[in-house]
Design a protein around this motif. Sequence first.
Motif, PDB file in Angstrom:
ATOM      1  N   ARG A 134       0.837  -1.201   0.000  1.00 42.09           N
ATOM      2  CA  ARG A 134       0.000   0.000   0.000  1.00 42.09           C
ATOM      3  C   ARG A 134       0.871   1.250   0.000  1.00 42.09           C
ATOM      4  NH1 ARG A 134      -2.127   2.776   5.240  1.00 42.09           N
ATOM      5  NH2 ARG A 134       0.101   3.219   5.086  1.00 42.09           N
ATOM      6  N   VAL A 166      -7.297   5.524  -3.100  1.00 42.80           N
ATOM      7  CA  VAL A 166      -6.696   4.416  -2.339  1.00 42.80           C
ATOM      8  C   VAL A 166      -6.586   4.790  -0.864  1.00 42.80           C
ATOM      9  CG1 VAL A 166      -4.578   3.081  -1.983  1.00 42.80           C
ATOM     10  CG2 VAL A 166      -5.443   3.467  -4.301  1.00 42.80           C
ATOM     11  N   VAL A 170      -8.295   2.716   2.236  1.00 45.23           N
ATOM     12  CA  VAL A 170      -7.457   2.149   3.301  1.00 45.23           C
ATOM     13  C   VAL A 170      -7.869   2.676   4.671  1.00 45.23           C
ATOM     14  CG1 VAL A 170      -5.122   2.129   4.264  1.00 45.23           C
ATOM     15  CG2 VAL A 170      -5.477   1.690   1.825  1.00 45.23           C
TER      16      VAL A 170
END
Length: 208
Positions: A134, A166, A170
């Motif tokens: 990530r 993203v 997350v």
Amino acid sequence: MLSEILYQIGAMVVDAGTVQIAAVVLGLLGVGLAVRQSLWNFPVGLVQVTLTALIFYDQRLYADMTLQSAYAVALVYGWWCWTHPASYGAHRTRLPVTCLSGTGRLVAVAIAGVGALLWGVGLAHFGADPLPYRDAFIGAFGLVAQALAAHKKLEVWFGWLVVNVVGVVVYWQVELYGFVGLYILYIVLAVAGWRAWRRSMMRASTVG
């Protein structure tokens, strides 16, 4: 859910130190200035990444601190590009907004994708990062976006949009709704940036 997001944003402001608050405010301000194609986005951005690096150093997040150094180099490079428009064509007084070619877009995505993969493997095997892929994805695509911004390529805003989406996903998964709200603001600014730069590009092509 909206009330929860607003509550956590408020809690972040109360709990955060002065340096953290300044870094967040300067980050939003820097993006807003970039939307307006203001040169001030570079000095503001440099102060912001410096403060962020100090925060990461204090938290012993040395990989993230190093990434801020890379962002600083990219900002200095972008500042030079924006202030030397003649390097891109004779008699230019301002660097225009342009688009990448189809091949250029594929190359940019490939560089970011391969960079994220290799970076993630390195973090997974040699670092202590709990979410190596990530962080590598965000770092690699963020650096490519900075490079595109240096040349005023319209696609920079798609790069930041991907990174911020993203981030929202997350932080939502780990229930850090304050950060969700912050990254939603970044998404709004990315969309605004794309629209503003596209208008600028269209005006330039009409005049030309």
